[in-house]
Design a protein around this motif. Structure first.
Motif, short mmCIF file in Angstrom:
data_model
loop_
_atom_site.label_atom_id
_atom_site.label_comp_id
_atom_site.label_asym_id
_atom_site.label_seq_id
_atom_site.Cartn_x
_atom_site.Cartn_y
_atom_site.Cartn_z
N GLY A 146 0.77 -1.23 0.00
CA GLY A 146 0.00 0.00 0.00
C GLY A 146 0.81 1.29 0.00
N GLY A 172 2.75 2.36 -2.39
CA GLY A 172 2.79 2.97 -3.72
C GLY A 172 3.84 2.40 -4.66
N LYS A 173 4.26 1.17 -4.42
CA LYS A 173 5.27 0.54 -5.30
C LYS A 173 4.78 0.48 -6.74
N THR A 174 3.60 -0.11 -6.92
CA THR A 174 3.10 -0.35 -8.27
C THR A 174 2.86 0.98 -8.99
N THR A 175 2.30 1.93 -8.27
CA THR A 175 2.05 3.25 -8.86
C THR A 175 3.37 3.92 -9.25
N LYS A 190 3.24 10.05 -1.66
CA LYS A 190 2.09 10.70 -1.01
C LYS A 190 2.50 11.94 -0.22
N ASP A 223 2.04 14.66 -1.23
CA ASP A 223 0.96 15.62 -1.50
C ASP A 223 -0.06 15.63 -0.36
N GLU A 264 -1.60 10.64 -7.41
CA GLU A 264 -1.94 9.29 -7.86
C GLU A 264 -1.79 9.08 -9.36
#
Ligand SMILES: Nc1nc2c(ncn2[C@@H]2O[C@H](COP(=O)(O)OP(=O)(O)O)[C@@H](O)[C@H]2O)c(=O)[nH]1
Ligand SMILES: [Mg+2]
Length: 296
Positions: free
Chosen positions: A105, A107-110, A249, A251, A277
Motif C-alpha cells: 500500500g 505505492g510501489k506499483t504506482t 504521497k 501531497d 496518484e
C-alpha cells in the motif's frame, strides 16, 4: 515549482502561535520540541534542531520572533540539503534493472507506472516484471499500468515464484533489446520473515540473470506513516541492501518531520518523490530545490 509547505503547515502554525508571545525563552524551546515531535520528527533530529537554534540565538543574536521562525525554516531545509544530489543509476549495459520494495500500500506499483511513463516518453523500451505474485489483483493492476504507459509486462500466475518472474523479465529484456526492467515485488507475505527471505531470493536471482546486482533497489515509503517509515527502512535496508528511497504521497501529509529524519538516520539517499496518484505525479528529488520550495 512544486511547493511542499503543507508538510510543515501545522508545525509552522503552532510556531506562529508560540512566537505570538513575543519572547524566545525556555518555554518556547520546550514547546517547539513538542511541536517537532508531533510532526513526527525523530527525537534525535528534534534535539539537534533545538541545539542548532539555541546556538544560532547566541551567535547570530536572534531576538525577533520572525527571525527565529526563519532560522527554524533554514534548519529544516538544511536537513534535506545534506544528502547532495542523487539521480537514478543507469547502467551502460542494458537492461538497467530497478527493483521496487516496500510494505503493502505504500505505492510501489504506482511508482513503477510513473517511472515507466517517464522512460517510455523518452523513447526507451521498458519491461515491467509482475513480481508481486501474492495477489491476483496486483498483477492485473500492473497490467493496466503497462498498457497505459506503453511498457511491456512479463507476468505469471498468482502464487508463482516472484524471483522467476523477474528472471524471465530480464531474459526477455535481453532478447527484445529493452533498456529498462522495472520489477514489482510483494509487500506482504504469510509472515515478515517470509517476506524478507523472498526479497533476498529476488535479489540473488536478479544478480544471476543480470551478471551484476540490480542497478537500484528502491524502497518505497509512504510519507504519511511517520516514524514507522524509519523502522521499515531499517528492516528493508538489512534484508535487501536498499540503494535509494522513494517518498510517496507527500501531497497528502502534514507529517513532514518524519522525512527530515529519513536521510539523517539511514544515510540512504531519497531519489524520487511521489506527489499524487496520476502517472505524471513524480519528481526527481533535488535536495536544494526541495528545500527551497518547502516554505515559499
Ligand atoms: N496521493 C497519492 N497517492 C498515491 C501516491 N502513490 C501511490 N498512491 C496511492 O496509494 C495506493 C496504493 O498504491 P499501490 O501502488 O497499489 O501500492 P503498493 O501496494 O505498494 O503497490 C493507491 O491508491 C495509489 O493511487 C502518491 O504519490 N500520492
Ligand atoms: Mg503493488
Amino acid at each position: 515549482m512544486l511547493r511542499f509547505r503543507h508538510m510543515f503547515k501545522r508545525l509552522m502554525e503552532r510556531v506562529d502561535r508560540m512566537l505570538g508571545r513575543g519572547v524566545i525563552d525556555e518555554e518556547f524551546y520546550e514547546e517547539l520540541e513538542e511541536a517537532l515531535l508531533q510532526a513526527d520528527t525523530h527525537i534525535v533530529t528534534a534535539t539537534e534542531i533545538l541545539a542548532e537554534l539555541r546556538k544560532a540565538v547566541r551567535e547570530e543574536k536572534i531576538i525577533e520572533p520572525i527571525a527565529m521562525k526563519e532560522r527554524l525554516k533554514k534548519a529544516i531545509a538544511d536537513r534535506f540539503r545534506q544528502q547532495g544530489p542523487a539521480g537514478l543509476e543507469v547502467n551502460d549495459e542494458d537492461p538497467t534493472v530497478f527493483v521496487f520494495v516496500g510494505v503493502n500500500g505504500v505505492g510501489k506499483t504506482t511508482t513503477i507506472a510513473k517511472v515507466a511513463r517517464l522512460l517510455t516518453k523518452r523513447g526507451f523500451k521498458v519491461i515491467m516484471a509482475a513480481g508481486d505474485t501474492f495477489r491476483a489483483a496486483a498483477i492485473e493492476q500492473l497490467e493496466v499500468w503497462a498498457s497505459r504507459t506503453g511498457a511491456e509486462i512479463v507476468r505469471s500466475q498468482p502464487g508463482a515464484d516472484s524471483s522467476s518472474v523477474i528472471f524471465d523479465a530480464i531474459q526477455a529484456a535481453k532478447a527484445r533489446g529493452a533498456q529498462f526492467v522495472l520489477a514489482d515485488t510483494a509487500g506482504r507475505q504469510h509472515s515478515k520473515d517470509n517476506l524478507m527471505s523472498e526479497l533476498g531470493k529476488v535479489l540473488r536471482v536478479t544478480e544471476k540473470a543480470l551478471g551484476r546486482k540490480p542497478d537500484e533497489v528502491l524502497l518505497v515509503l509512504d510519507a504519511n506513516t511517520g516514524q514507522n517509515a524509519i523502522r521499515q527502512a531499517e528492516e528493508f535496508k538489512k534484508a535487501s541492501g536498499v540503494t535509494g528511497l522513494v517518498l510517496t504521497k507527500i501531497d497528502g501529509t502534514a507529517r513532514g518531520g518524519a522525512m527530515i529524519g529519513v536521510y539523517d538516520r539511514l544515510k540512504i539517499p531519497i531519489k524520487l518523490v511521489g506527489t499524487g496518484e496520476k502517472m505524471d505525479d513524480l519528481k526527481d528529488f533535488k535536495p536544494d530545490e526541495f528545500a527551497a520550495s518547502l516554505f515559499d
